[in-house]
Design an enzyme around this catalytic site. Sequence first.
Site, PDB file in Angstrom:
ATOM      1  N   CYS A 112       0.793  -1.223   0.000  1.00 47.89           N
ATOM      2  CA  CYS A 112       0.000   0.000   0.000  1.00 47.89           C
ATOM      3  C   CYS A 112       0.827   1.276   0.000  1.00 47.89           C
ATOM      4  O   CYS A 112       0.753   2.068  -0.931  1.00 47.89           O
ATOM      5  CB  CYS A 112      -0.928  -0.001   1.212  1.00 47.89           C
ATOM      6  SG  CYS A 112      -1.957   1.469   1.326  1.00 47.89           S
ATOM      7  N   HIS A 169      -2.780   7.322   3.906  1.00 46.27           N
ATOM      8  CA  HIS A 169      -1.837   6.300   4.411  1.00 46.27           C
ATOM      9  C   HIS A 169      -0.383   6.622   4.099  1.00 46.27           C
ATOM     10  O   HIS A 169       0.440   5.727   3.934  1.00 46.27           O
ATOM     11  CB  HIS A 169      -2.203   4.911   3.863  1.00 46.27           C
ATOM     12  CG  HIS A 169      -1.676   3.782   4.718  1.00 46.27           C
ATOM     13  ND1 HIS A 169      -1.747   2.466   4.336  1.00 46.27           N
ATOM     14  CD2 HIS A 169      -1.061   3.776   5.927  1.00 46.27           C
ATOM     15  CE1 HIS A 169      -1.208   1.686   5.261  1.00 46.27           C
ATOM     16  NE2 HIS A 169      -0.784   2.470   6.242  1.00 46.27           N
TER      17      HIS A 169
END
Length: 202
Positions: A52, A102
């Site tokens: 990610c 994130h």
Amino acid sequence: MTRPNLLFVFSDQHRWCDLGCNGNKQVITPRFDDFARRAANFTHCISNTPVCVPARGSLLTGLYPVKHKAVSNDLPVDSSLASIAHVMNRNGYYTGYIGKWHLGGIPRYKPIKKQDRLGFTEWKAAKSGHDYLNSYYYDENNDWHEIPGYEPVTQTSLAVDFIERRKGMAEPWGLVLSWGPPHAPHDKVPRKYQDLYRGVDI
């Protein structure tokens, strides 16, 4: 010359083979399928770091993870680097970011300071906890907003609002819409979508 508006839509942990338009009969993706028929559909893109944070950092900066510093999950991206938003800003674009970020390190759920947003002007983002039915975002002033209902629906509505508000403006816009799904957990989905998968007429 009229410059085009730019919309980047990212879904999380979404492999190319998990789309109906790419031959998967178990995944229902009518909007993606329709879009693919009218757009370029790249089927051989490869991430050198398919995790990610590193992949997200590379998409936004154009750099390898060792260069943007977010080489693993929960490490912050080097916010002093130029990003796609900086490039658009310099070229007269109005920029926005909506959805999962994130890239702010830890703690995961902290608001992201303006100087750490890689140049994006409008801001409706947070590190997604992947609880898609109980979510939130921070705005440009780092005010916290609860998301009612299914997270990607609200994020998409925010994107539509962004686009509608920019109509008629002289400057073009560039927007990143970053959804959390289909990243696990897969049961954090409204019943109507579960029924659609099961073939129930809704």
